[in-house]
Design a protein around this motif. Sequence first.
Motif, PDB file in Angstrom:
ATOM      1  N   MET A  48       0.833  -1.199   0.000  1.00 58.52           N
ATOM      2  CA  MET A  48       0.000   0.000   0.000  1.00 58.52           C
ATOM      3  C   MET A  48       0.873   1.256   0.000  1.00 58.52           C
ATOM      4  O   MET A  48       0.646   2.204  -0.766  1.00 58.52           O
ATOM      5  CB  MET A  48      -0.923   0.004   1.213  1.00 58.52           C
ATOM      6  CG  MET A  48      -1.859   1.193   1.243  1.00 58.52           C
ATOM      7  SD  MET A  48      -2.924   1.224   2.709  1.00 58.52           S
ATOM      8  CE  MET A  48      -1.791   1.855   3.947  1.00 58.52           C
TER       9      MET A  48
ATOM     10  N   ASN B 231       2.750   1.855  -3.275  1.00 53.36           N
ATOM     11  CA  ASN B 231       1.769   2.312  -4.248  1.00 53.36           C
ATOM     12  C   ASN B 231       1.500   3.811  -4.072  1.00 53.36           C
ATOM     13  O   ASN B 231       1.477   4.571  -5.039  1.00 53.36           O
ATOM     14  CB  ASN B 231       0.512   1.450  -4.075  1.00 53.36           C
ATOM     15  CG  ASN B 231      -0.735   2.097  -4.617  1.00 53.36           C
ATOM     16  OD1 ASN B 231      -0.893   2.235  -5.813  1.00 53.36           O
ATOM     17  ND2 ASN B 231      -1.609   2.518  -3.723  1.00 53.36           N
TER      18      ASN B 231
ATOM     19  N   SER C 220      -3.479 -11.536  -2.527  1.00 53.16           N
ATOM     20  CA  SER C 220      -4.406 -10.788  -3.379  1.00 53.16           C
ATOM     21  C   SER C 220      -4.387  -9.312  -3.016  1.00 53.16           C
ATOM     22  O   SER C 220      -4.397  -8.438  -3.883  1.00 53.16           O
ATOM     23  CB  SER C 220      -5.833 -11.297  -3.193  1.00 53.16           C
ATOM     24  OG  SER C 220      -5.888 -12.692  -3.233  1.00 53.16           O
ATOM     25  N   MET C 221      -4.378  -9.045  -1.721  1.00 59.69           N
ATOM     26  CA  MET C 221      -4.350  -7.672  -1.229  1.00 59.69           C
ATOM     27  C   MET C 221      -3.130  -6.919  -1.778  1.00 59.69           C
ATOM     28  O   MET C 221      -3.237  -5.780  -2.233  1.00 59.69           O
ATOM     29  CB  MET C 221      -4.210  -7.766   0.278  1.00 59.69           C
ATOM     30  CG  MET C 221      -5.106  -6.895   1.037  1.00 59.69           C
ATOM     31  SD  MET C 221      -4.822  -7.200   2.806  1.00 59.69           S
ATOM     32  CE  MET C 221      -5.660  -5.746   3.381  1.00 59.69           C
TER      33      MET C 221
ATOM     34  N   GLN D 155      -1.543  -7.550  -4.426  1.00 57.62           N
ATOM     35  CA  GLN D 155      -1.712  -7.344  -5.865  1.00 57.62           C
ATOM     36  C   GLN D 155      -2.677  -6.201  -6.152  1.00 57.62           C
ATOM     37  O   GLN D 155      -2.479  -5.439  -7.096  1.00 57.62           O
ATOM     38  CB  GLN D 155      -2.133  -8.654  -6.533  1.00 57.62           C
ATOM     39  CG  GLN D 155      -0.953  -9.640  -6.559  1.00 57.62           C
ATOM     40  CD  GLN D 155      -1.325 -11.057  -6.957  1.00 57.62           C
ATOM     41  OE1 GLN D 155      -2.454 -11.484  -6.810  1.00 57.62           O
ATOM     42  NE2 GLN D 155      -0.334 -11.798  -7.449  1.00 57.62           N
ATOM     43  N   VAL D 156      -3.724  -6.072  -5.323  1.00 59.61           N
ATOM     44  CA  VAL D 156      -4.628  -4.922  -5.495  1.00 59.61           C
ATOM     45  C   VAL D 156      -3.822  -3.623  -5.402  1.00 59.61           C
ATOM     46  O   VAL D 156      -4.052  -2.684  -6.162  1.00 59.61           O
ATOM     47  CB  VAL D 156      -5.754  -4.931  -4.435  1.00 59.61           C
ATOM     48  CG1 VAL D 156      -6.506  -3.604  -4.418  1.00 59.61           C
ATOM     49  CG2 VAL D 156      -6.730  -6.078  -4.689  1.00 59.61           C
ATOM     50  N   TRP D 157      -2.849  -3.602  -4.499  1.00 63.68           N
ATOM     51  CA  TRP D 157      -2.032  -2.390  -4.332  1.00 63.68           C
ATOM     52  C   TRP D 157      -0.830  -2.379  -5.280  1.00 63.68           C
ATOM     53  O   TRP D 157       0.078  -1.546  -5.116  1.00 63.68           O
ATOM     54  CB  TRP D 157      -1.603  -2.242  -2.866  1.00 63.68           C
ATOM     55  CG  TRP D 157      -2.740  -1.787  -1.982  1.00 63.68           C
ATOM     56  CD1 TRP D 157      -3.661  -0.816  -2.282  1.00 63.68           C
ATOM     57  CD2 TRP D 157      -3.093  -2.276  -0.689  1.00 63.68           C
ATOM     58  NE1 TRP D 157      -4.563  -0.683  -1.242  1.00 63.68           N
ATOM     59  CE2 TRP D 157      -4.231  -1.557  -0.251  1.00 63.68           C
ATOM     60  CE3 TRP D 157      -2.555  -3.256   0.159  1.00 63.68           C
ATOM     61  CZ2 TRP D 157      -4.854  -1.778   0.982  1.00 63.68           C
ATOM     62  CZ3 TRP D 157      -3.162  -3.472   1.386  1.00 63.68           C
ATOM     63  CH2 TRP D 157      -4.300  -2.741   1.800  1.00 63.68           C
ATOM     64  N   GLY D 158      -0.819  -3.293  -6.238  1.00 64.08           N
ATOM     65  CA  GLY D 158       0.139  -3.194  -7.344  1.00 64.08           C
ATOM     66  C   GLY D 158       1.495  -3.836  -7.124  1.00 64.08           C
ATOM     67  O   GLY D 158       2.411  -3.639  -7.933  1.00 64.08           O
TER      68      GLY D 158
END
Lengths: 451, 451
Positions: free
Chosen positions: B146, B149, B172-173, B175-178
């Motif tokens: 996070m 990012n 997954s978390m 990956q959501v934050w790149g």
Amino acid sequence: MSTTKFILSENELPESWYNIAADLPEPPAPPLNPGTKQPIGPEDLAPLFPMALIGQEVSAERYIEIPEEVRDAYRLYRPSPLHRAHRLEKALDTPAHIYYKNESVSPAGSHKPNTAIAQAYYNKQEGVTRIATETGAGQWGSALAMACNFMGIELKVYMVRVSYEQKPYRRSMMQVWGADVVPSPSPDTQAGRQMLEQDPESPGSLGMAISEAVEDAATRDDTKYSLGSVLNHVLLHQTIIGQEAIKQMEQAGEEPDVVIGCAGGGSNYAGIAFPFMRRRLAEGAKTRFVAAEPEACPSLTRGEYRYDFGDTAGMTPLMKVHTLGHTFVPPGIHAGGLRYHAMAPLICQLYDDGLIEAKAYHQIACFDAAVQFARTEGIIPAPESSHAIRAAIGEALEAKEAGESRVVLFNLSGHGYFDMGSYDKYFAGELQDYAYPAEAVAEAMKAVPAL
Amino acid sequence: MSTTKFILSENELPESWYNIAADLPEPPAPPLNPGTKQPIGPEDLAPLFPMALIGQEVSAERYIEIPEEVRDAYRLYRPSPLHRAHRLEKALDTPAHIYYKNESVSPAGSHKPNTAIAQAYYNKQEGVTRIATETGAGQWGSALAMACNFMGIELKVYMVRVSYEQKPYRRSMMQVWGADVVPSPSPDTQAGRQMLEQDPESPGSLGMAISEAVEDAATRDDTKYSLGSVLNHVLLHQTIIGQEAIKQMEQAGEEPDVVIGCAGGGSNYAGIAFPFMRRRLAEGAKTRFVAAEPEACPSLTRGEYRYDFGDTAGMTPLMKVHTLGHTFVPPGIHAGGLRYHAMAPLICQLYDDGLIEAKAYHQIACFDAAVQFARTEGIIPAPESSHAIRAAIGEALEAKEAGESRVVLFNLSGHGYFDMGSYDKYFAGELQDYAYPAEAVAEAMKAVPAL
């Protein structure tokens, strides 16, 4: 640096819920007994709900006091913060100001405890010692599990079997809070046993789980039934969201031009919208209202406005709603909480009056918005809430296009910590969009009873 | 009804971190170069960390200003609330007053972003465009994902393979934050390739993942390394927790008699404890300090106080710590964040000085406490945090036994939304307690280098 979060003290927690029935242009259409087609009375609902909630369902009082014990439980997580989305605004390079009310801060992770706590309280007041309910993906079941645990009420949750197996962690959460959770169809009810006889491998459905919970409540003297959306008293309890947001927008020194929420059964959207709607109805404010729904299940934008059942099996009273047909089974989008064939009657009436607009979105566009939100504002939203974010971004980009300021407020109904599998599918390119299922809806509409 | 939550406005967000090195009775023992056994200098650390963090690591300044851009990102979730646990007190029927600081409100769900944001910021300031790190269960990796990012820095996370496979949602978390997340051992580093050659099915370990991340950073000019606990600058950044808590306890009109936190690497406990410790060191306050650790990995209560490596592979400088031996592999308790063979040097020094007490708990007793907390206060705690809850309940029951008042403050370091599988095992009776692994520790202590 300007303010990021607008915070209220516990002293500023609203003391009453706002009942929009008092301010509607016309009185709401009454629910009907499916046999007699006559308006139902309190006695029809008494086997399922405590009298206090039946009273709230039909009340015309503008403000209904929140009992101190309910406010006391609210204080565990309320007032919830209102954020200014500075980082999202910057990423969009928009002149619009975007605000969001953050309902993800409750221990159950969504707005659902706002009504769960109230419902458990009124049941306790009337000596109810056990509640039965259904849950799909588990947002509602977990909120009610927490609330019943606080109030010392036993809870039985009929959880749709496919969710029970595929999303075990919402089930775990309910068990932490002491609820008894069974996969539905279950051998615990007549309805469940029949279903299992026909198909021992049945994945279950929300309609089936409702039938089980209603049967459970109707056949036991110590047990009532509880529902997490759609009904007037549920929407009423959620108005604490919008009442807090009004105070917080005053702190921010702005008035929203548009108030947005996702809409499945309608309760979180009513929660943020109705207190602002009062100012439009009673004081002539020019606020716009936008309900965001899934293209795969667009009850407002495509449904017919007529009397229909609230559940698949046709056991509930008939309610006047925008409906896709109570037997319609929506495609398997990941926003499970928006997969409902109809919409709360109060929202439907306001939509029919032209006071609420509705917009329908495909799920991939909503996940795009969710990821942009997570990467700017930090919070990973629930797939349901991502519909509201999609709509808010749309408003902000329109304002940019038009070169005008616009104050956008949306409700972030919950976080996505229990939905990471959906994000995995999104990143793997395995999500699909579903065209509006016109044929299935047409078929389902044939089963809607004539009056 | 008395207040449940003590809230600070964004204006009250602390403007500096507190550096306890300025107030210690004696200066901290320096880290040593493992080859020369001489104190290391900044140049030894420069390949891995930006100079600003190396400066903070050895600083003797009492207060270090928090850069505005870091405070700006903190504002997304800080100041965090401090709660009075009225409901837990009532359930325990104790005269003690129990308060907890709620660090679960960050988007990553723990205190880890407090340092992740700061570290990403200083790296960005010095032109670093890429960071490598390791993560076990994923709390640290997700916080840094996070933060990177936010700061526009690329992040590579080496995630212990068994966690990568068994706890996919933290991945997954990230990956959501790149972030780019690979299971470790990976084919991306020399160390990883060697490990895979020896055992293609290797489940990985934190030690291995550290080796991969350090190699990645050391061999690329654009890349630095980042660590989520143990080091002085990490503990420094966490002191925002305790500084906020001091203001909030003033709001509550009470002074804590005892300040509690769970301790693995030591950063969340240092975060809440050090600002209160300053008042004991500098102003003679009588506050007690209790670090709660697992019986299966009790570095403070059972470890030897001597120089040892920070990682399993022996690549780091030698630090003076309470250690169970850097090759010790702790039993598989569910509080993965507490499975560390040593403890932050600053915590160890204060423990050795008798300023901090330590208590070790078995995991089943901690889950008992976690469930009691969830059923009274709503929040489902992380297994790590449940150790702090166990200790707080112990203090409250002691006060009851003695019939005396006591003000107990603990840090709720994170929520358990990503740990529901552990709760399932608890309810299924499948959790086991592990006796202190004396033999394994004795064996590991043989590998600790002599000076």
